[in-house]
Motif scaffolding. Structure first.
Motif, PDB file in Angstrom:
ATOM      1  N   LEU A   5       0.813  -1.225   0.000  1.00 18.06           N
ATOM      2  CA  LEU A   5       0.000   0.000   0.000  1.00 18.06           C
ATOM      3  C   LEU A   5       0.844   1.270   0.000  1.00 18.06           C
ATOM      4  N   THR A   6       2.024   1.177   0.618  1.00 19.42           N
ATOM      5  CA  THR A   6       2.825   2.395   0.754  1.00 19.42           C
ATOM      6  C   THR A   6       4.108   2.338  -0.079  1.00 19.42           C
ATOM      7  N   ALA A   7       4.213   1.306  -0.928  1.00 16.81           N
ATOM      8  CA  ALA A   7       5.444   1.118  -1.699  1.00 16.81           C
ATOM      9  C   ALA A   7       5.790   2.341  -2.554  1.00 16.81           C
ATOM     10  N   ASN A   8       4.777   3.008  -3.068  1.00 14.84           N
ATOM     11  CA  ASN A   8       5.030   4.138  -3.968  1.00 14.84           C
ATOM     12  C   ASN A   8       5.134   5.483  -3.257  1.00 14.84           C
ATOM     13  N   PHE A   9       5.025   5.465  -1.908  1.00 10.95           N
ATOM     14  CA  PHE A   9       5.091   6.748  -1.187  1.00 10.95           C
ATOM     15  C   PHE A   9       6.489   7.345  -1.351  1.00 10.95           C
ATOM     16  N   ARG A  10       6.536   8.642  -1.512  1.00 10.72           N
ATOM     17  CA  ARG A  10       7.822   9.343  -1.574  1.00 10.72           C
ATOM     18  C   ARG A  10       7.581  10.776  -1.110  1.00 10.72           C
ATOM     19  N   PRO A  11       8.656  11.441  -0.695  1.00 12.65           N
ATOM     20  CA  PRO A  11       8.454  12.825  -0.256  1.00 12.65           C
ATOM     21  C   PRO A  11       8.034  13.690  -1.445  1.00 12.65           C
ATOM     22  N   ASP A  99      -0.540   8.083  -2.744  1.00 10.38           N
ATOM     23  CA  ASP A  99      -0.648   7.326  -3.989  1.00 10.38           C
ATOM     24  C   ASP A  99      -2.097   7.387  -4.498  1.00 10.38           C
ATOM     25  N   PRO A 100      -2.487   8.548  -5.011  1.00  8.82           N
ATOM     26  CA  PRO A 100      -3.894   8.722  -5.403  1.00  8.82           C
ATOM     27  C   PRO A 100      -4.337   7.753  -6.508  1.00  8.82           C
ATOM     28  N   HIS A 101      -3.420   7.385  -7.416  1.00 11.62           N
ATOM     29  CA  HIS A 101      -3.823   6.486  -8.506  1.00 11.62           C
ATOM     30  C   HIS A 101      -4.128   5.077  -7.999  1.00 11.62           C
ATOM     31  N   GLN A 102      -3.409   4.632  -6.962  1.00 13.58           N
ATOM     32  CA  GLN A 102      -3.676   3.317  -6.391  1.00 13.58           C
ATOM     33  C   GLN A 102      -5.126   3.249  -5.895  1.00 13.58           C
ATOM     34  N   PHE A 103      -5.519   4.312  -5.192  1.00 17.74           N
ATOM     35  CA  PHE A 103      -6.892   4.399  -4.677  1.00 17.74           C
ATOM     36  C   PHE A 103      -7.892   4.450  -5.836  1.00 17.74           C
ATOM     37  N   LEU A 104      -7.583   5.290  -6.826  1.00 17.97           N
ATOM     38  CA  LEU A 104      -8.498   5.454  -7.956  1.00 17.97           C
ATOM     39  C   LEU A 104      -8.657   4.141  -8.723  1.00 17.97           C
ATOM     40  N   GLU A 105      -7.559   3.419  -8.883  1.00 18.56           N
ATOM     41  CA  GLU A 105      -7.630   2.137  -9.583  1.00 18.56           C
ATOM     42  C   GLU A 105      -8.569   1.182  -8.832  1.00 18.56           C
ATOM     43  N   GLY A 106      -8.490   1.194  -7.497  1.00 11.54           N
ATOM     44  CA  GLY A 106      -9.405   0.389  -6.687  1.00 11.54           C
ATOM     45  C   GLY A 106     -10.864   0.799  -6.890  1.00 11.54           C
ATOM     46  N   VAL A 107     -11.082   2.104  -6.995  1.00  9.31           N
ATOM     47  CA  VAL A 107     -12.452   2.616  -7.207  1.00  9.31           C
ATOM     48  C   VAL A 107     -12.990   2.130  -8.554  1.00  9.31           C
ATOM     49  N   ILE A 108     -12.148   2.187  -9.582  1.00 11.72           N
ATOM     50  CA  ILE A 108     -12.617   1.801 -10.924  1.00 11.72           C
ATOM     51  C   ILE A 108     -12.913   0.296 -10.969  1.00 11.72           C
ATOM     52  N   ILE A 109     -12.005  -0.501 -10.383  1.00 13.66           N
ATOM     53  CA  ILE A 109     -12.222  -1.956 -10.386  1.00 13.66           C
ATOM     54  C   ILE A 109     -13.476  -2.307  -9.583  1.00 13.66           C
ATOM     55  N   GLY A 110     -13.641  -1.649  -8.416  1.00 13.10           N
ATOM     56  CA  GLY A 110     -14.831  -1.897  -7.591  1.00 13.10           C
ATOM     57  C   GLY A 110     -16.114  -1.556  -8.337  1.00 13.10           C
ATOM     58  N   SER A 111     -16.097  -0.438  -9.033  1.00  8.17           N
ATOM     59  CA  SER A 111     -17.294  -0.017  -9.775  1.00  8.17           C
ATOM     60  C   SER A 111     -17.625  -1.049 -10.847  1.00  8.17           C
ATOM     61  N   TYR A 112     -16.581  -1.465 -11.562  1.00  2.16           N
ATOM     62  CA  TYR A 112     -16.789  -2.445 -12.631  1.00  2.16           C
ATOM     63  C   TYR A 112     -17.320  -3.761 -12.049  1.00  2.16           C
ATOM     64  N   THR A 212      -9.527  -0.020   2.161  1.00  2.00           N
ATOM     65  CA  THR A 212     -10.038  -1.262   1.578  1.00  2.00           C
ATOM     66  C   THR A 212      -9.780  -1.270   0.069  1.00  2.00           C
ATOM     67  N   LEU A 213     -10.152  -0.173  -0.580  1.00  2.00           N
ATOM     68  CA  LEU A 213     -10.045  -0.097  -2.040  1.00  2.00           C
ATOM     69  C   LEU A 213      -8.600  -0.092  -2.514  1.00  2.00           C
ATOM     70  N   CYS A 214      -7.704   0.489  -1.716  1.00  2.00           N
ATOM     71  CA  CYS A 214      -6.297   0.519  -2.100  1.00  2.00           C
ATOM     72  C   CYS A 214      -5.720  -0.895  -2.170  1.00  2.00           C
ATOM     73  N   TRP A 253       2.336   3.349  10.029  1.00  2.00           N
ATOM     74  CA  TRP A 253       3.196   2.343   9.410  1.00  2.00           C
ATOM     75  C   TRP A 253       2.353   1.249   8.786  1.00  2.00           C
ATOM     76  N   GLU A 254       2.783   0.777   7.636  1.00  2.00           N
ATOM     77  CA  GLU A 254       2.132  -0.376   7.029  1.00  2.00           C
ATOM     78  C   GLU A 254       2.827  -1.636   7.541  1.00  2.00           C
ATOM     79  N   LEU A 255       2.065  -2.481   8.230  1.00  2.00           N
ATOM     80  CA  LEU A 255       2.619  -3.676   8.858  1.00  2.00           C
ATOM     81  C   LEU A 255       1.700  -4.862   8.562  1.00  2.00           C
ATOM     82  N   PRO A 256       2.200  -6.089   8.771  1.00  2.00           N
ATOM     83  CA  PRO A 256       1.314  -7.235   8.553  1.00  2.00           C
ATOM     84  C   PRO A 256       0.073  -7.132   9.446  1.00  2.00           C
TER      85      PRO A 256
END
Lengths: 422, 157
Positions: A5-11, A99-112, A212-214, A253-256
């Motif tokens: 979920l946070t792999a693409n985060f950057r400053p 990572d706004p696109h990650q969220f948006l991709e989840g929204v599009i897949i969920g809608s479909y 959830t969507l991410c 933090w993203e953790l298991p």
């Protein structure tokens, strides 16, 4: 340890669409469009993804509850609940900003997946940075053909609308949110009929939390087994955990999924600030029961936290230290819930201000000997089953547990006729 | 009166919702961006434009935090009073802000520059205490930091 979920985060600025694509972005959407809705839902169900908004409902089950277009033709709506307002919670903001696109991709897949051609993102007003980043992501996705009509030549249509709320805590409640989108007061109503049958403008409506969507694109890309293996418990995936309060390094933090409270507090948040001792923690936002020292080794997953007597909620913890007044803290919470009550159900509208006023009186040295009984009475009568929504029952969770774990502190307020911390 | 520009924007929202009432919150937000707040008279104009009764629209307007039915200052200072900020010293900070601005929560400074209101959790709990001024978030706030921020707004006035 994988942190999808946070792999693409950057400053600084988040990934642009092109950069996101280079790292495999929108590949999940392509795959999903080939799979078709039924197969997507099956995959999500197998992954044991549970809703990250607080209730922990299995996402696959929720998605399959939307009637198929064969059974019920016509419009259906998809809603992403980005109205994060639970005190102590800031995970969805990080995900949308990071990572706004990650969220948006989840929204599009969920809608479909539920055959929805219209999707709403219900965003809280105060998330101004998330708003501007989502706006650019949405516009990029439209111009690249991931949104709009005939997505990538498949004949699938999904249009996303960003609704910026005029602000109120209760909008995070599903039925209230729908009322708000319809241009009404955000008053919750009966859960029957279910929103998946009769939601926004009377049409089948599905609502999911941002976190959830991410997770959705990653499950499509890597499969349910991979997702389950990310976790330390039987609920799949990772979780964005966060800590606020007087710890050395507050943060997220993203953790298991299923990391213990102790590990999050000590290894990630750095433990308590020097000179302070841990007294308790609300594990998942303001409407979860306090846990104390004896619960530090509890795993932060839905079932384990419930077994310990609280709820995972949003997984964002608020820590109480030994130099902060528990009664004052609970007063702050109840004052908040009293103000945020929509006023529809009597126990909530009348009960919460009463609870808040008793706690205020205690803090000011006017506590009465029978106050604790009156408070306990309220925890029962504002509990589950007496109101349309979970606001009042949620408000009672920190109170009822504080009355058990910090009972002496309440009693001292009454007998000493003052707040011992002031 | 609603300007043509406002009407155009509101119409777009109505079209998107396929329903005029569905656009009422956006309509109020559009108008408020221009006027700063919504007077009774303007409430009636918006209601008429949407085909709603003024009372119905006011019922909606009065429910939400970011719709102002009274004149407000040029800048809105929103003070998070939720639990993480409380633990991290919200009360002392509020005392300081009250003193510095000379107004309590809900008040507007005499020069019309600031209105201070409470707000629920701003989602900046790891950097508490936090406030927002207009659309900008300020975190890890101390009385000194607040003074410096306010000074900048005063200079810009």
């Amino acid at each position: 340890m994988e942190k999808p979920l946070t792999a693409n985060f950057r400053p600084g600025e988040p990934l642009s669409l092109k950069e996101y694509e280079k790292l495999g972005g929108y590949q999940a959407l392509r795959t999903a469009l080939k799979m078709g809705p039924d197969e997507i839902i099956q995959l999500i169900s197998q992954s044991n993804l549970r809703g990250r908004g607080g209730a922990g409902f299995p996402t696959g089950t929720k998605w399959s509850a939307v009637p198929s277009p064969k059974d019920l033709p016509g419009t259906r709506y998809f809603i992403a609940d980005a109205d994060e307002m639970e005190p102590g919670t800031f995970k969805d903001r990080l995900l949308m900003e990071g990572d706004p696109h990650q969220f948006l991709e989840g929204v599009i897949i969920g809608s479909y997946a539920i055959h929805a051609e219209e999707a709403f993102i219900f965003l809280r007003w105060e998330y101004t940075l998330a708003q501007s980043r989502l706006k650019s992501a949405i516009s990029e996705a439209y111009s690249r053909g991931y949104l709009g009509n005939d997505i990538m030549g498949t004949g699938v249509n999904v249009r996303v609308h960003l609704h910026v709320s005029a602000g109120r805590y209760i909008c995070g409640e599903g039925t209230a949110l729908v009322n708000s989108l319809e241009g009404k007061r955000a008053v919750p109503h009966s859960k029957v009929p279910r929103q998946t049958d009769c939601g926004l403008w009377g049409r089948p409506t599905l609502m999911n939390n941002v976190e959830t969507l991410c997770n959705v694109p990653h499950i499509i890309n890597n499969g349910p087994e991979w997702f389950k293996n990310l976790s330390n418990s039987k609920d799949g995936g990772t979780k964005i955990y966060a800590v606020s309060g007087k710890v050395k390094r507050p943060g997220a933090w993203e953790l298991p999924m299923g990391t213990t409270i102790r590990e999050i507090l000590e290894e990630n948040a750095g433990g308590m600030r020097d000179g302070l001792k841990f007294r308790g923690v609300m594990p998942g936002g303001a409407s979860t029961d306090f846990l104390v020292e004896q619960h530090l080794d509890v795993k932060m997953d839905y079932d384990s936290v419930q077994k310990a007597g609280s709820r995972l909620g949003t997984g964002t913890m608020i820590v109480l230290d030994d130099q902060t007044c528990p009664v004052g803290m609970v007063h702050n919470l109840e004052h908040f819930f009293a103000r945020e009550s929509c006023g529809w159900c009597t126990p909530c509208r009348e009960g919460l201000p009463w609870v808040a006023s008793i706690l205020k009186a205690m803090e000011e040295g006017h506590g009465q000997p029978d106050d604790l009984d009156v408070l306990r009475f309220h925890t029962k009568h504002l509990g589950p089953g007496r109101t349309y929504c979970a606001l009042a029952p949620g408000a009672m969770e920190p109170l009822q547990s504080a009355l058990v774990y910090f009972r002496e502190d309440f009693e001292r307020h009454i007998t000493e006729k003052r707040c011992p911390w002031r | 009166m609603l300007t043509d520009d406002m009407k155009k924007k509101i119409e777009e929202e109505c079209h998107r919702c396929g329903n005029r009432q569905g656009a009422c919150i956006e309509a109020i937000q559009t108008a408020q961006t221009f006027w700063g707040w919504i007077s009774d008279e303007n409430m009636e104009h918006i209601a008429r434009f949407l085909g709603m009764s003024p009372a119905e629209l006011d019922g909606v307007a009065s429910f939400y935090n970011h719709i102002y039915r009274k004149p407000v200052g040029k800048h809105i200072v929103m003070v998070c009073d939720s639990v993480s900020c409380w633990v991290m010293g919200y009360e002392k900070l509020l005392d300081h802000m009250t003193q510095r601005l000379g107004i309590g929560l809900g008040g507007t400074t005499a020069d019309g520059l600031f209105t201070m209101v409470p707000i629920q959790c701003l989602g900046a709990c790891d950097k508490a205490p936090a406030i927002m001024i207009d659309e900008k978030l300020y975190t890890d706030l101390t009385p000194e930091k607040f003074d410096r921020i306010i000074e900048k707004y005063r200079e810009g006035a």
